[in-house]
Structure formats: structure tokens, C-alpha cells
Design an enzyme around this catalytic site. Structure first.
Site, mmCIF file in Angstrom:
data_model
loop_
_atom_site.group_PDB
_atom_site.id
_atom_site.type_symbol
_atom_site.label_atom_id
_atom_site.label_comp_id
_atom_site.label_asym_id
_atom_site.label_seq_id
_atom_site.Cartn_x
_atom_site.Cartn_y
_atom_site.Cartn_z
ATOM 1 N N CYS A 84 0.827 -1.211 0.000
ATOM 2 C CA CYS A 84 0.000 0.000 0.000
ATOM 3 C C CYS A 84 0.862 1.262 0.000
ATOM 4 O O CYS A 84 1.618 1.498 0.947
ATOM 5 C CB CYS A 84 -0.908 -0.045 1.225
ATOM 6 N N CYS A 87 0.229 3.678 2.897
ATOM 7 C CA CYS A 87 0.755 3.056 4.122
ATOM 8 C C CYS A 87 2.257 3.299 4.232
ATOM 9 O O CYS A 87 2.773 3.569 5.317
ATOM 10 C CB CYS A 87 0.487 1.557 4.132
#
Length: 160
Positions: A84, A87
Site C-alpha cells: 500500500c 501506508c
């Protein structure tokens, strides 16, 4: 020059260029490598498994109908995935928060791909998702990446 020769020449040039870029990472002396390993070991954010979550945060098997926090101080949990992009941008910010509030709050990470039971329990559908757990009261979830200022304000407000 024939078309086949042009294609071969282009393939050779592209292969050479891509070969150089794929292998062109800086060589580090052994001392730098040791320092990087040491830095990783001293990270303030701790990765949690489901079992560790039950011990350090909440045993959801014992307390299936109510929130019973098991921690010794407020906590922040970053639900993330290694693939991600947001992230990856949030990770250093969470690390900075862990350093700033060391000894005052516990900061954890949960990999949603590895700990699917935890992700499902909290209804994680978007990542990063940050769970703020105060000593008293219900935890609060925030979805999406946050900058340092935003996260610092949220920690101050939600984990008083």
C-alpha cells in the site's frame, strides 16, 4: 541497415540501459549495513500478531461483547499492508509519533494481509487505518494517510 539489425541494436541498447539501472544500487560498507540493522532493531513501532494483540491490547475471545483494554497506557495501532503506497508514506510519520510519545503511548502496527482476523474484527476496508485507544472509553478509528501535524493533533486529542 535492415529492419532486423535495427531491432537487434535497439534491443541491445535497451538491455544494456535496463541492466545498468536494475543493478545500480549503492554499495555500502559493512559499517553502514550494521548501522541500518541496528536502526531497524531500535524502531519504536512494534508489529503485532493476533496473539500479541490479545495480550497487549484486548483479548477479544474473553471479551466478545465489550471493549476491555489490556494495555498499560494509551495505544495507537496502524493497520497497513506492505503493498500500500499511502501506508508506506504513513509509516515514517507513525514512527515519529512513537518516538515523540515514547513511554506515554504504545504504538503498534498490524499487517492486514498477515492478520486477517484482526482486520475483519475491526472492519478494515481501507488502509492505512489508525486505531486510537484511550485508557478509558471506546477506541476510535481514522481511515487514510495523515501527515505528522494531523497525527500529532489526533494523538493529543484522542489519547488524552
Amino acid at each position: 541497415m535492415s529492419r532486423n539489425n535495427v531491432i537487434k541494436a535497439l534491443a541491445l541498447v535497451f538491455g544494456w540501459v535496463f541492466g545498468l539501472s536494475a543493478c545500480s544500487y549503492p554499495k555500502q560498507p559493512a559499517a553502514d549495513q550494521k548501522q541500518q540493522v541496528t536502526e531497524k532493531k531500535t524502531m519504536k513501532v512494534k508489529e503485532l500478531t493476533t496473539e500479541e494483540f490479545k495480550d497487549k491490547v484486548m483479548d477479544f475471545e474473553k471479551h466478545s461483547s465489550e471493549w476491555v483494554f489490556a494495555g498499560q497506557r494509551p495505544a495507537l495501532i496502524d493497520f497497513y499492508a506492505t503493498w500500500c503506497g499511502p501506508c508506506k508514506m504513513t509509516a515514517p510519520v507513525v514512527e515519529q509519533i512513537a518516538e515523540k510519545y515514547e513511554g506515554k503511548i504504545d504504538v503498534y502496527k498490524v499487517d492486514v494481509d498477515k492478520e486477517q482476523e484482526l482486520a475483519a474484527m475491526f472492519g478494515i476496508r481501507s488502509i492505512p487505518s489508525l486505531l486510537f485507544i484511550p485508557m478509558k472509553g471506546e477506541p476510535q478509528m481514522n481511515v487514510g494517510a495523515m501527515g505528522f501535524g494531523q497525527l500529532d493533533s489526533a494523538v493529543t486529542e484522542m489519547l488524552k
